[in-house]
Design a protein around this motif. Structure first.
Motif, PDB file in Angstrom:
ATOM      1  N   UNK A 226       0.826  -1.202   0.000  1.00  0.00           N
ATOM      2  CA  UNK A 226       0.000   0.000   0.000  1.00  0.00           C
ATOM      3  C   UNK A 226       0.865   1.259   0.000  1.00  0.00           C
ATOM      4  N   UNK A 227       1.942   1.217   0.727  1.00  0.00           N
ATOM      5  CA  UNK A 227       2.845   2.360   0.792  1.00  0.00           C
ATOM      6  C   UNK A 227       3.543   2.584  -0.548  1.00  0.00           C
ATOM      7  N   UNK A 228       3.805   1.516  -1.290  1.00  0.00           N
ATOM      8  CA  UNK A 228       4.544   1.621  -2.552  1.00  0.00           C
ATOM      9  C   UNK A 228       3.818   2.508  -3.557  1.00  0.00           C
ATOM     10  N   UNK A 229       2.508   2.509  -3.529  1.00  0.00           N
ATOM     11  CA  UNK A 229       1.741   3.285  -4.502  1.00  0.00           C
ATOM     12  C   UNK A 229       1.865   4.793  -4.275  1.00  0.00           C
ATOM     13  N   UNK A 230       2.437   5.170  -3.136  1.00  0.00           N
ATOM     14  CA  UNK A 230       2.642   6.598  -2.871  1.00  0.00           C
ATOM     15  C   UNK A 230       3.973   7.092  -3.430  1.00  0.00           C
ATOM     16  N   UNK A 231       4.780   6.183  -3.956  1.00  0.00           N
ATOM     17  CA  UNK A 231       6.100   6.549  -4.479  1.00  0.00           C
ATOM     18  C   UNK A 231       6.288   5.962  -5.876  1.00  0.00           C
ATOM     19  N   UNK A 232       5.487   6.405  -6.833  1.00  0.00           N
ATOM     20  CA  UNK A 232       5.532   5.798  -8.173  1.00  0.00           C
ATOM     21  C   UNK A 232       6.866   5.951  -8.882  1.00  0.00           C
ATOM     22  N   UNK A 233       7.555   7.061  -8.669  1.00  0.00           N
ATOM     23  CA  UNK A 233       8.830   7.265  -9.355  1.00  0.00           C
ATOM     24  C   UNK A 233       9.874   6.252  -8.905  1.00  0.00           C
ATOM     25  N   UNK A 234      10.002   6.086  -7.599  1.00  0.00           N
ATOM     26  CA  UNK A 234      10.978   5.141  -7.066  1.00  0.00           C
ATOM     27  C   UNK A 234      10.679   3.716  -7.518  1.00  0.00           C
ATOM     28  N   UNK A 235       9.418   3.340  -7.483  1.00  0.00           N
ATOM     29  CA  UNK A 235       9.066   1.988  -7.871  1.00  0.00           C
ATOM     30  C   UNK A 235       9.154   1.792  -9.379  1.00  0.00           C
ATOM     31  N   UNK A 236       8.961   2.839 -10.146  1.00  0.00           N
ATOM     32  CA  UNK A 236       9.155   2.732 -11.594  1.00  0.00           C
ATOM     33  C   UNK A 236      10.615   2.437 -11.920  1.00  0.00           C
ATOM     34  N   UNK A 237      11.515   3.109 -11.207  1.00  0.00           N
ATOM     35  CA  UNK A 237      12.944   2.851 -11.396  1.00  0.00           C
ATOM     36  C   UNK A 237      13.271   1.408 -10.997  1.00  0.00           C
ATOM     37  N   UNK A 238      12.706   0.967  -9.885  1.00  0.00           N
ATOM     38  CA  UNK A 238      12.955  -0.409  -9.418  1.00  0.00           C
ATOM     39  C   UNK A 238      12.438  -1.422 -10.433  1.00  0.00           C
ATOM     40  N   UNK A 239      11.268  -1.175 -10.983  1.00  0.00           N
ATOM     41  CA  UNK A 239      10.703  -2.097 -11.968  1.00  0.00           C
ATOM     42  C   UNK A 239      11.545  -2.153 -13.232  1.00  0.00           C
ATOM     43  N   UNK A 240      11.982  -1.003 -13.720  1.00  0.00           N
ATOM     44  CA  UNK A 240      12.831  -0.967 -14.908  1.00  0.00           C
ATOM     45  C   UNK A 240      14.144  -1.705 -14.661  1.00  0.00           C
ATOM     46  N   UNK A 241      14.713  -1.500 -13.477  1.00  0.00           N
ATOM     47  CA  UNK A 241      15.971  -2.171 -13.136  1.00  0.00           C
ATOM     48  C   UNK A 241      15.788  -3.682 -13.083  1.00  0.00           C
ATOM     49  N   UNK A 242      14.677  -4.135 -12.536  1.00  0.00           N
ATOM     50  CA  UNK A 242      14.422  -5.570 -12.433  1.00  0.00           C
ATOM     51  C   UNK A 242      14.206  -6.188 -13.810  1.00  0.00           C
ATOM     52  N   UNK A 243      13.484  -5.498 -14.678  1.00  0.00           N
ATOM     53  CA  UNK A 243      13.277  -6.009 -16.040  1.00  0.00           C
ATOM     54  C   UNK A 243      14.616  -6.119 -16.767  1.00  0.00           C
ATOM     55  N   UNK A 244      15.461  -5.116 -16.599  1.00  0.00           N
ATOM     56  CA  UNK A 244      16.789  -5.159 -17.207  1.00  0.00           C
ATOM     57  C   UNK A 244      17.592  -6.325 -16.644  1.00  0.00           C
ATOM     58  N   UNK A 245      17.524  -6.520 -15.339  1.00  0.00           N
ATOM     59  CA  UNK A 245      18.231  -7.628 -14.698  1.00  0.00           C
ATOM     60  C   UNK A 245      17.768  -8.969 -15.259  1.00  0.00           C
ATOM     61  N   UNK A 246      16.465  -9.157 -15.336  1.00  0.00           N
ATOM     62  CA  UNK A 246      15.925 -10.419 -15.841  1.00  0.00           C
ATOM     63  C   UNK A 246      16.349 -10.634 -17.289  1.00  0.00           C
ATOM     64  N   UNK A 247      16.244  -9.589 -18.108  1.00  0.00           N
ATOM     65  CA  UNK A 247      16.616  -9.711 -19.510  1.00  0.00           C
ATOM     66  C   UNK A 247      18.076 -10.085 -19.699  1.00  0.00           C
ATOM     67  N   UNK A 248      18.966  -9.407 -18.990  1.00  0.00           N
ATOM     68  CA  UNK A 248      20.396  -9.681 -19.102  1.00  0.00           C
ATOM     69  C   UNK A 248      20.721 -11.062 -18.535  1.00  0.00           C
ATOM     70  N   UNK A 249      20.125 -11.385 -17.401  1.00  0.00           N
ATOM     71  CA  UNK A 249      20.399 -12.681 -16.764  1.00  0.00           C
ATOM     72  C   UNK A 249      19.999 -13.836 -17.673  1.00  0.00           C
ATOM     73  N   UNK A 250      18.773 -13.808 -18.193  1.00  0.00           N
ATOM     74  CA  UNK A 250      18.300 -14.904 -19.043  1.00  0.00           C
ATOM     75  C   UNK A 250      19.105 -14.959 -20.335  1.00  0.00           C
ATOM     76  N   UNK A 251      19.354 -13.808 -20.939  1.00  0.00           N
ATOM     77  CA  UNK A 251      20.061 -13.770 -22.220  1.00  0.00           C
ATOM     78  C   UNK A 251      21.480 -14.290 -22.113  1.00  0.00           C
ATOM     79  N   UNK A 252      22.191 -13.904 -21.050  1.00  0.00           N
ATOM     80  CA  UNK A 252      23.616 -14.193 -20.966  1.00  0.00           C
ATOM     81  C   UNK A 252      23.990 -15.349 -20.056  1.00  0.00           C
ATOM     82  N   UNK A 253      23.122 -15.661 -19.098  1.00  0.00           N
ATOM     83  CA  UNK A 253      23.484 -16.689 -18.124  1.00  0.00           C
ATOM     84  C   UNK A 253      22.629 -17.949 -18.225  1.00  0.00           C
TER      85      UNK A 253
END
Length: 392
Positions: A226-253
């Motif tokens: 519930x608290x996360x929805x009050x900080x959309x910018x921070x969580x948007x950055x976290x989501x983008x970082x996680x998608x990048x992590x998953x993409x790089x991890x699956x592609x290369x490892x």
């Protein structure tokens, strides 16, 4: 697990962003299995997309724990839980087993015994698949509707989860941790890589499922969501970082020893997106992604059949036109598409037909199966209630 029930948060809403994730991952698995040239052949993300099955396992553990832990602990009704889970997965599994069986029967009638029920469609494999034992090592390869091995493995995780919650709920987290600590090294020693399926597939599922269980029981807090929805910018950055992590991890490892970290990488992605606080979560909660999540189990279970039929069509077209539509492959027998654009076009056809077919199977197989499960549970309860006064 691909079929995993969409979890319901304490506020009564679904984890719609995770449903969207499930749909996207199901399509990536379709691309992984498609024997085509072009994007599916050259993309590391697609070549290693077998790892997204581990995302399904982690998601399943998280969702099942969230939806059933408290109810199951209080009711101690193992049969009801397992019957509902079986009714959720088995009708579509059976349908996608009988459909290719009918094709083999037609081939037997047209071409004779030597051409039907051979190799990946052997009668032995049919019996193993019918009994949902594809992940137990009875056969040294996958047969019939080959993606269904993971559903066989899911049943093991369901049974283990329910048995522990009903008998010793305090041991759930310690036993889940033990499954991870023991399971992944055993797979590494016996199989040598993370792609365990027909042999020790159940253990791979149990390890991923256990990551989801621990994530829900130890790490997750509804108040934080519930608290996360009050900080959309921070969580948007976290989501983008996680998608990048998953993409790089699956592609290369995906093809390395680091692939054994897949359940933890996907666990992190699930944790971030379960908060639904960022811009990518909002995108995953739009109608197209919700629809994909809704039919994701059907996508997963029907795409092998669709791929086989597209292969049949390509074979016939090649004979009619005199064109060679297949090229040899170092990793598979052959790929569709002498030119990359032909392979990519074929992939788009496979994806489109799979989605259309899955919408039909969801409506006419999955939903009636779930309704049947609920009716059987009600009948079981009515029978138990009727017997109680007599027993007294």
């Amino acid at each position: 697990m691909i079929e995993g029930r969409a979890a319901v948060r304490n506020d009564g809403a679904r984890f719609q962003a995770l449903d969207g994730w499930r749909g996207v991952c199901a399509l990536l698995v379709v691309c992984f299995h498609a024997p085509v040239t072009g994007f599916a052949e050259t993309s590391g993300l697609v070549r290693n997309a077998f790892l997204f099955v581990d995302f399904f396992f982690v998601l399943s553990g998280f969702v099942i724990t969230h939806a059933f832990y408290e109810t199951l602990r209080e009711s101690r009704d193992f049969p009801r839980f397992f019957l509902l889970r079986l009714a959720r997965v088995y009708p579509l599994h059976l349908a996608m087993l009988l459909l290719p069986f009918a094709f083999e029967c037609a081939r037997l009638a047209l071409k004779g015994p030597g051409e039907a029920f051979q190799g990946g469609t052997s009668l032995e494999g049919f019996v193993v698949s019918l009994g949902m034992a594809q992940s137990f090592g009875f056969l040294d390869t996958l047969t019939w509707n080959y993606p269904s091995w993971s559903i066989s493995a899911e049943l093991v995780a369901y049974a283990a989860f329910a048995a522990v919650v009903v008998t010793a709920p305090r041991l759930l987290v310690p036993l889940a941790a033990l499954s991870i600590v023991v399971g992944l090294p055993v797979i590494a020693m016996v199989i040598g890589n993370m792609d365990a399926s027909s042999n020790l597939g159940w253990l791979r599922c149990l390890a991923g499922f256990s990551v989801g269980v621990i994530l829900r029981r130890v790490v997750w807090h509804d108040a934080a969501a519930a608290e996360a929805r009050r900080h959309p910018t921070s969580w948007s950055v976290a989501e983008l970082a996680v998608v990048l992590l998953v993409g790089v991890f699956v592609s290369r490892q995906g093809g390395t020893d680091l692939a054994f970290a897949a359940p933890f990488v996907f666990g992190l992605a699930l944790y971030v997106f379960a908060h639904e606080g960022g811009i990518l979560s909002r995108a995953l909660k739009t109608r197209p992604f919700i629809f994909l999540g809704l039919i994701s189990y059907s996508i997963y279970m029907t795409h092998a059949f669709v791929i086989d039929r597209v292969h049949n069509v390509a074979t016939v077209l090649g004979k009619l036109t005199g064109e060679e539509l297949f090229v040899p492959s170092a990793t598979r027998n052959e790929l569709i598409g002498p030119q990359a654009w032909q392979g990519t076009l074929t992939l788009l056809v496979i994806v489109a037909v799979t989605i259309a077919f899955s919408a039909v199977t969801y409506r006419f197989v999955e939903k009636p199966g779930m309704a049947l499960g609920r009716r059987l549970v009600r009948r079981q309860r009515s029978g138990a209630t009727a017997k109680t006064p007599a027993a007294a």
